[in-house]
Design a protein around this motif. Structure first.
Motif, mmCIF file in Angstrom:
data_model
loop_
_atom_site.group_PDB
_atom_site.id
_atom_site.type_symbol
_atom_site.label_atom_id
_atom_site.label_comp_id
_atom_site.label_asym_id
_atom_site.label_seq_id
_atom_site.Cartn_x
_atom_site.Cartn_y
_atom_site.Cartn_z
ATOM 1 N N ILE A 394 0.836 -1.197 0.000
ATOM 2 C CA ILE A 394 0.000 0.000 0.000
ATOM 3 C C ILE A 394 0.869 1.245 0.000
ATOM 4 C CG2 ILE A 394 -1.975 -1.063 1.157
ATOM 5 C CD1 ILE A 394 -0.902 0.190 3.787
ATOM 6 N N LYS A 395 0.313 2.315 -0.507
ATOM 7 C CA LYS A 395 0.945 3.617 -0.414
ATOM 8 C C LYS A 395 0.220 4.381 0.682
ATOM 9 C CE LYS A 395 2.661 7.465 -3.146
ATOM 10 N NZ LYS A 395 2.724 8.120 -4.463
ATOM 11 N N ARG A 396 0.960 4.751 1.713
ATOM 12 C CA ARG A 396 0.407 5.483 2.848
ATOM 13 C C ARG A 396 1.177 6.794 2.959
ATOM 14 N NH1 ARG A 396 0.013 2.113 8.179
ATOM 15 N NH2 ARG A 396 -1.728 1.193 6.999
ATOM 16 N N GLY A 397 0.553 7.866 2.493
ATOM 17 C CA GLY A 397 1.289 9.125 2.407
ATOM 18 C C GLY A 397 2.359 9.005 1.340
ATOM 19 N N ASP A 398 3.601 9.287 1.722
ATOM 20 C CA ASP A 398 4.707 9.193 0.765
ATOM 21 C C ASP A 398 5.445 7.857 0.868
ATOM 22 O OD1 ASP A 398 4.254 11.761 -0.190
ATOM 23 O OD2 ASP A 398 5.456 12.668 1.410
ATOM 24 N N GLU A 399 4.997 6.985 1.762
ATOM 25 C CA GLU A 399 5.692 5.710 1.986
ATOM 26 C C GLU A 399 4.957 4.543 1.344
ATOM 27 O OE1 GLU A 399 6.704 4.855 6.015
ATOM 28 O OE2 GLU A 399 6.997 6.960 6.543
ATOM 29 N N GLU A 400 5.732 3.514 0.990
ATOM 30 C CA GLU A 400 5.156 2.240 0.567
ATOM 31 C C GLU A 400 5.307 1.256 1.716
ATOM 32 O OE1 GLU A 400 6.521 0.673 -3.127
ATOM 33 O OE2 GLU A 400 5.942 2.466 -4.277
ATOM 34 N N VAL A 401 4.208 0.629 2.084
ATOM 35 C CA VAL A 401 4.183 -0.270 3.220
ATOM 36 C C VAL A 401 3.693 -1.639 2.756
ATOM 37 C CG1 VAL A 401 3.215 -0.686 5.525
ATOM 38 C CG2 VAL A 401 3.645 1.658 4.751
ATOM 39 N N GLU A 402 4.365 -2.701 3.227
ATOM 40 C CA GLU A 402 3.956 -4.068 2.871
ATOM 41 C C GLU A 402 3.304 -4.720 4.081
ATOM 42 O OE1 GLU A 402 6.117 -8.270 1.770
ATOM 43 O OE2 GLU A 402 6.752 -6.483 0.625
ATOM 44 N N LYS A 403 2.164 -5.368 3.840
ATOM 45 C CA LYS A 403 1.433 -6.076 4.893
ATOM 46 C C LYS A 403 1.104 -7.493 4.416
ATOM 47 C CE LYS A 403 0.698 -2.477 7.730
ATOM 48 N NZ LYS A 403 1.080 -2.420 9.169
ATOM 49 N N LYS A 404 0.828 -8.365 5.398
ATOM 50 C CA LYS A 404 0.409 -9.726 5.060
ATOM 51 C C LYS A 404 -1.093 -9.829 5.264
ATOM 52 C CE LYS A 404 1.125 -14.614 6.137
ATOM 53 N NZ LYS A 404 1.816 -15.612 7.003
ATOM 54 N N ILE A 405 -1.762 -10.377 4.251
ATOM 55 C CA ILE A 405 -3.212 -10.543 4.285
ATOM 56 C C ILE A 405 -3.551 -12.019 4.396
ATOM 57 C CG2 ILE A 405 -5.319 -10.431 2.865
ATOM 58 C CD1 ILE A 405 -4.757 -7.768 3.914
ATOM 59 N N GLN A 406 -4.438 -12.349 5.346
ATOM 60 C CA GLN A 406 -4.938 -13.715 5.498
ATOM 61 C C GLN A 406 -6.428 -13.734 5.154
ATOM 62 O OE1 GLN A 406 -3.176 -16.636 6.725
ATOM 63 N NE2 GLN A 406 -5.034 -17.646 5.976
ATOM 64 N N PHE A 407 -6.768 -14.441 4.096
ATOM 65 C CA PHE A 407 -8.183 -14.478 3.664
ATOM 66 C C PHE A 407 -8.954 -15.551 4.454
ATOM 67 C CE2 PHE A 407 -6.069 -12.780 -0.169
ATOM 68 C CZ PHE A 407 -6.785 -11.594 -0.283
#
Length: 407
Positions: A394-407
């Motif tokens: 995701i782009k949050r403000g000026d940063e790119e952040v990586e997250k783990k998604i569990q469906f």
């Protein structure tokens, strides 16, 4: 002599009666329709009937002519679907289980053609299947934006069009049954109370109460008549228009498009209160609603001397929409026209919330797929099944952040 003087005084009072401020009425109409008294206006309930009665009285106040099958009302009786894949069964014999009411008022300018202006007035009652509210306690879903806002602008346009733009007749329709599957508009098209061959075009308003600071206004159906795009552009000096050509979408204009009638559907976007008890009247942008009403009125005025508009079929974009077995648990910002899919709301206890995603985050990658728009986001989502896990960038403000998604 005393009686004569009294009658003269009474006539004087009537002649001095101040005209109703229809701009003020926008807020008054929303406030009543979205009040707890109406208990969410679910089709077939006492609250829906009270809402229909209120709209009927407003039509009378505006001196519209009744155009229903019972005065201003067009009742329709149906049996709820038990199988989600079957078609709804209308029952005009009256032995169905639920009865809704469309409300129809007419301005007869003795013209050859007519314009239909519509908005649904039903909502979710205390929630049910369509609700995004996850608390176990039942609460009234007042539906101020969805769609008391559309009805309020419809009434405002009815006031504006009295004795104006007289080269068309005008049919104003407040639909019920929209939340159950466009039932009221579907029923009207199959059982019209006017000659639909004389309909030049149809305007629909659904969720037009939350105009944001960027003034983004979505208009659907812009490809259903060749003249629409230039007309929308000619009168736009305020809005950031987001246009979609297709005449098919999740609101009542679809019923008319499928009957080969040009349509325009106006929408200010989804938000975190969508289909929740928190969609209340104090959260609406009433100045924005007035601006939208003026814009639509100017469009109608421009089209007044164009005769019956040419209908054009459009590509059904919904047929290209991928089907998916899981969801992220977010409300997309359909008004966002940048790169990626911007999140406009987060559902509780869903994968996005558990992963730490926030409102305003822009999804730019899901799994191995790059996300550049809504369609690419849906394609990326369609490959996953329940139990899968993957990364989301995701782009949050000026940063790119990586997250783990569990469906």
């Amino acid at each position: 002599m005393r009686n004569i003087l009294f009658l003269i005084f009474l006539c004087f009072l009537i002649s001095c009666k101040q005209p109703i401020n229809q701009e003020t009425r926008i807020k008054e109409d929303v406030t009543f329709l979205a009040s707890d008294k109406l208990e969410g206006r679910q089709t077939g309930t006492k609250g829906e009937k009270e809402a229909a009665s209120y709209i009927e009285k407003r039509f009378q106040e505006l001196e519209l002519t009744p155009k229903g099958t019972k005065g201003f009302l067009q009742p329709f009786t149906f049996k709820p679907k038990t199988n989600p894949h079957e078609a709804i069964k209308f029952d005009v014999n009256g032995d169905g289980t639920i009865t809704g009411n469309n409300v129809l008022g007419f301005i007869d300018n003795k013209a050859e053609n007519m314009v239909i202006i519509g908005a649904h007035f039903d909502h979710l009652g205390f929630g049910g299947e369509g609700s995004l509210y996850r608390d176990s306690i039942k609460e009234i879903h007042n539906g101020a934006d969805d769609n008391a806002s559309g009805v309020a602008i419809l009434l405002n346009l009815a006031a504006k069009l009295k004795a104006k733009n007289t080269k068309n007749n005008y049919l104003f329709m407040a639909f019920s049954g929209e939340e159950m599957g466009l039932l009221g508009s579907n029923y009207f098209v199959k059982n019209p109370t006017v000659d639909t061959q004389k309909v030049s075009y149809m305007i629909n308003m659904d969720m037009v109460g939350r105009l944001k600071k960027d003034s983004a206004l979505a208009v659907y159906g812009t490809g259903t008549s060749p003249i629409f795009k230039q007309t929308l552009k000619a009168h736009n000096n305020r809005f950031k228009l987001i246009q979609q050509e297709s005449g098919v979408g999740p609101s009542d204009h679809t019923s008319f498009y499928l009957a080969d009638i040009p349509v325009l559907h106006f929408f200010t976007g989804q938000h975190e209160d969508y289909h929740k008890p928190s969609d209340d009247s104090e959260k609406l942008n009433y100045e924005g609603m007035k601006t939208i009403s003026n814009y639509i009125f100017n469009i109608i005025s421009d089209l007044d001397d164009n005769g019956k508009l040419t209908f054009r079929k459009t590509k059904n974009e919904s047929e290209e929409t991928p089907r998916f077995k899981v969801g992220l648990g977010v409300i997309p910002d359909y008004m966002f026209d940048g790169i990626g899919m911007r999140i406009d709301g987060i559902s509780e206890e869903k994968p996005a919330q558990k992963a730490g995603l926030q409102k305003g985050d822009i999804v730019i990658q899901l799994g191995d797929s790059i996300v550049v728009d809504m369609m690419s986001y849906m394609r990326a989502l369609s490959v996953f099944e329940k139990g899968n896990s993957t990364k989301v960038v995701i782009k949050r403000g000026d940063e790119e952040v990586e997250k783990k998604i569990q469906f």
